[in-house]
Enzyme design. Sequence first.
Site, PDB file in Angstrom:
ATOM      1  N   PHE A  30     -47.121 -18.585  52.852  1.00  0.00           N
ATOM      2  CA  PHE A  30     -46.207 -19.192  53.814  1.00  0.00           C
ATOM      3  C   PHE A  30     -44.979 -18.296  53.949  1.00  0.00           C
ATOM      4  O   PHE A  30     -44.540 -17.677  52.976  1.00  0.00           O
ATOM      5  CB  PHE A  30     -45.751 -20.575  53.331  1.00  0.00           C
ATOM      6  N   CYS A  64     -47.274 -17.478  48.161  1.00  0.00           N
ATOM      7  CA  CYS A  64     -48.602 -17.324  47.556  1.00  0.00           C
ATOM      8  C   CYS A  64     -49.002 -15.869  47.370  1.00  0.00           C
ATOM      9  O   CYS A  64     -50.092 -15.586  46.882  1.00  0.00           O
ATOM     10  CB  CYS A  64     -49.624 -18.076  48.394  1.00  0.00           C
ATOM     11  N   GLU A  71     -58.602 -14.919  57.627  1.00  0.00           N
ATOM     12  CA  GLU A  71     -58.919 -13.825  56.713  1.00  0.00           C
ATOM     13  C   GLU A  71     -60.161 -13.082  57.222  1.00  0.00           C
ATOM     14  O   GLU A  71     -60.232 -11.850  57.167  1.00  0.00           O
ATOM     15  CB  GLU A  71     -59.143 -14.362  55.290  1.00  0.00           C
ATOM     16  N   HIS A 123     -58.355 -13.824  49.409  1.00  0.00           N
ATOM     17  CA  HIS A 123     -57.337 -14.856  49.232  1.00  0.00           C
ATOM     18  C   HIS A 123     -58.069 -16.202  49.244  1.00  0.00           C
ATOM     19  O   HIS A 123     -57.829 -17.028  48.389  1.00  0.00           O
ATOM     20  CB  HIS A 123     -56.292 -14.753  50.325  1.00  0.00           C
ATOM     21  N   HIS A 159     -55.905 -22.936  43.808  1.00  0.00           N
ATOM     22  CA  HIS A 159     -54.877 -22.011  44.288  1.00  0.00           C
ATOM     23  C   HIS A 159     -53.691 -22.054  43.328  1.00  0.00           C
ATOM     24  O   HIS A 159     -52.938 -23.026  43.305  1.00  0.00           O
ATOM     25  CB  HIS A 159     -54.449 -22.391  45.703  1.00  0.00           C
ATOM     26  N   LYS A 174     -60.636 -18.767  43.848  1.00  0.00           N
ATOM     27  CA  LYS A 174     -60.027 -20.090  44.038  1.00  0.00           C
ATOM     28  C   LYS A 174     -61.078 -21.191  44.128  1.00  0.00           C
ATOM     29  O   LYS A 174     -60.758 -22.362  43.977  1.00  0.00           O
ATOM     30  CB  LYS A 174     -59.147 -20.099  45.286  1.00  0.00           C
TER      31      LYS A 174
END
Lengths: 399, 426
Positions: free
Chosen positions: B412, B176, B327, B316, B353, B348
Amino acid sequence: MHDAQRPGQRDVWITGIGLVSSLGEGLDAHWAALNAGAGPHVDAETFAPYVVHPLVKVNYDQQIPKKGDQRQMEAWQRIGTYAAGLALDSAGVAKNAEILGRTDMVVAAGGGERDFQVDAAILNDLLASNDWGRSLNERLLSDLRPTLSLAQLSNLLAGNISIVHGVTGSSRTFMGEESSGVDATRIAFSRIAAGQSEIGLVGGAYNAEREDMLLLYALNGLCMTGAFRPVLGTEPAPGIPSGSMGAFLVLESPEHATARGAKPIAKLSGVWSERARRSATGSVAEKVKSLISTAGTGPATVVYSGASGAAGATEAEGEALKASGLPVRVMANRIGHGFEAQFTALLGLAALSLSHGAAIPPVAGAPVEAPLEGALDRVIVTSVGHWRGEGAALVEKIG
Amino acid sequence: MAQIHNDKFGRPIVVVTGIGIVTSLGQGKAENWKKLTAGESGIHRITRFPIEGMRTTIAGTVDFLFDERVAAPNLSQKLATLAAEEAISEAGIGGNGDFPGPLFAAVPPVEIEWPERRQLAEQVTHRPMVYHDLLDAAATGKFRAWHERFLFGSVADALADRFGTRGQPISLSTACASGATAIQLGVEAIRRGECDVALALGTDGSVHPEALIRFSLLSALTTANDNPAEASRPFAKNRDGFVMAEGAAALVLESYEHARARGAKILAVLEGAGEMADNFHRTRSSPDAKPIIGCMRRALTDAGITPEDVDYINAHGTSTPENDRMEHVGLSGVFGEHLKNVPISSNKSMIGHTLTAAGAIEAAFSVLTILNSRIPPTINYNIPDPAIPLDVVPNVARDATVNRVISSSFGFGGQNVCLVVAGEPA
């Protein structure tokens, strides 16, 4: 680390090599096997009619001590994580948290390793179903293992190396078959040469013992079938004899290596990545000739060729190699072809050879493999992608 | 080289001279910006494939480009092509398939998909079949084109042909964070003096049944299916997972010197980038947020600035319980008390996403935030989470002078990348 140096202003040393393949594990085993002249270890039965070079038996516990970590990976990730550990050991930086915390990693990866039993079972069900979409959803939800999707993500080889070995400076994964290995090396090399990085871990892994990968290449008739035949032999392009392998290098600035008392195995003097317009006749041979010319055809030079055996690309590379007049070693004739991992594997073998001051002996049946008279000072490594991408590197003896 | 063209560390300044965006909100940066600042959501019920039995039945798919199902790499390629066309057109350089620099392409990993497996399986005459039988079907030569289509390098290669970028394109994945990594590679190449101009893009068109189910099985997706537009709730207390989405963004990156010499309009400066890998867990962040903090600090250091110099944070903000909490921990570590003064919002909340593309899309939106002096909101922020007090620009866009943005991406596999984007040098 903010200087504005241009590429080539700093040397780049290879200070660590981690290698595991069908020939063995580690540098000594490879050197012994390559000089014994025993021929490649191939398996033409398990995946018949396809020929593969199976990985030597590996005790993964030695580099991946936690079984839980091993279970979270598919084979290609285990192979790569293992080889990365060997490279860090070889460089003398394993478990050195301070250095690993600023080691820049670039991994060349494929991914997507399937569960073949699950896929086949699902397909058998679906072929008998009159509601394909619904059945697929149900089967996937019940049959896919949650951990499998992580084992399939391309960047999770790098992720596992971070977790198992603690490499955390940075983590980048390049995809794109053979050229991903060339570009991973080129970026790690260029960053060190330009002062953007001091130490890097670069490499890749390939598991040839996978029916999904054989399937991908079989779609276009690219795989070697039947009995093993040498690449660039009497039949120049006999198909790709894929080979399982993991290959990682530690690249380092001389300043950084010297400060920690590390010795170079060899010097990486240049990495070039190009892309011929293959629709144009002769473009690949021209590109490879140009790459070899850039690397320089001085005395005491051999070419370690990454020729894959795929039709088209292999004959073209063969033409360029012949024109160079240099002695050649086609490494697919020894360890098979490892796609993303092939380039760093060949760089590792080149550095190994230079550290011994000698090229490995020719194999029978491949006339392009002429003996090298005298000492070895320089190895040009080539990578002509089975489908796209032409690259090369120059590895030189230190001092 | 004139001093004005270098940053305080003596490196060439890297600027953005063109951007292009496609998301579920629409095609082109004008339409996207209009809807994004109006707080519109692109999230909707999935119609591309049957959703019976799925735990999550919504996504931010881009459905206006093809009438029929296409394989994921086809859609990813189309999205990237549209974004790159727009960026190159705006930059006014390298049109007509002759782009004078390299391509850094964040592309999703690919593999043969179920409709293709089905066609192969239908070639097999006996039952039950085993996987090896598919190889015999492959070897018939009837599906030859699939080899190229499902190679990992296929999408970037087609883009290299289409736009005439130089050399071998780089296809990359940092999960991501991929889109941000593509930009970072471009910045580094220009700083090294390898090129004057680079095309960096991120694209993702891979919402298909197995992709959705894989994320479902990792418990990463929201199951708030009833009102799709309200499902993505970054930083809200009732957030329960992310919404998968598609899109692409492309940025033309250029050395300041080169852009000025040709009289190009400069949209923004890529001042810095930072990264740090997390080795705590495959899908979870280190509880102390050290890698998130480290990556942001490295970005600030690389740009030569302090937290006080940041006017806005493009988060993010995935809307998963874990990400948004971590975050906040990371931001608190970097910004300290100052954090309460810095607005932060998550694109987002509206576009979902976009995974591989997210870092590039959010960098492009960061550029538009600076250019338009308007901060897009975090929509669906109706129940604040007291554990993560932030000025999330709730629900309504805000006019503000924004000279400098940080845009973070976490993925990830322990991937963390942070970019620093600023307005044109005075």
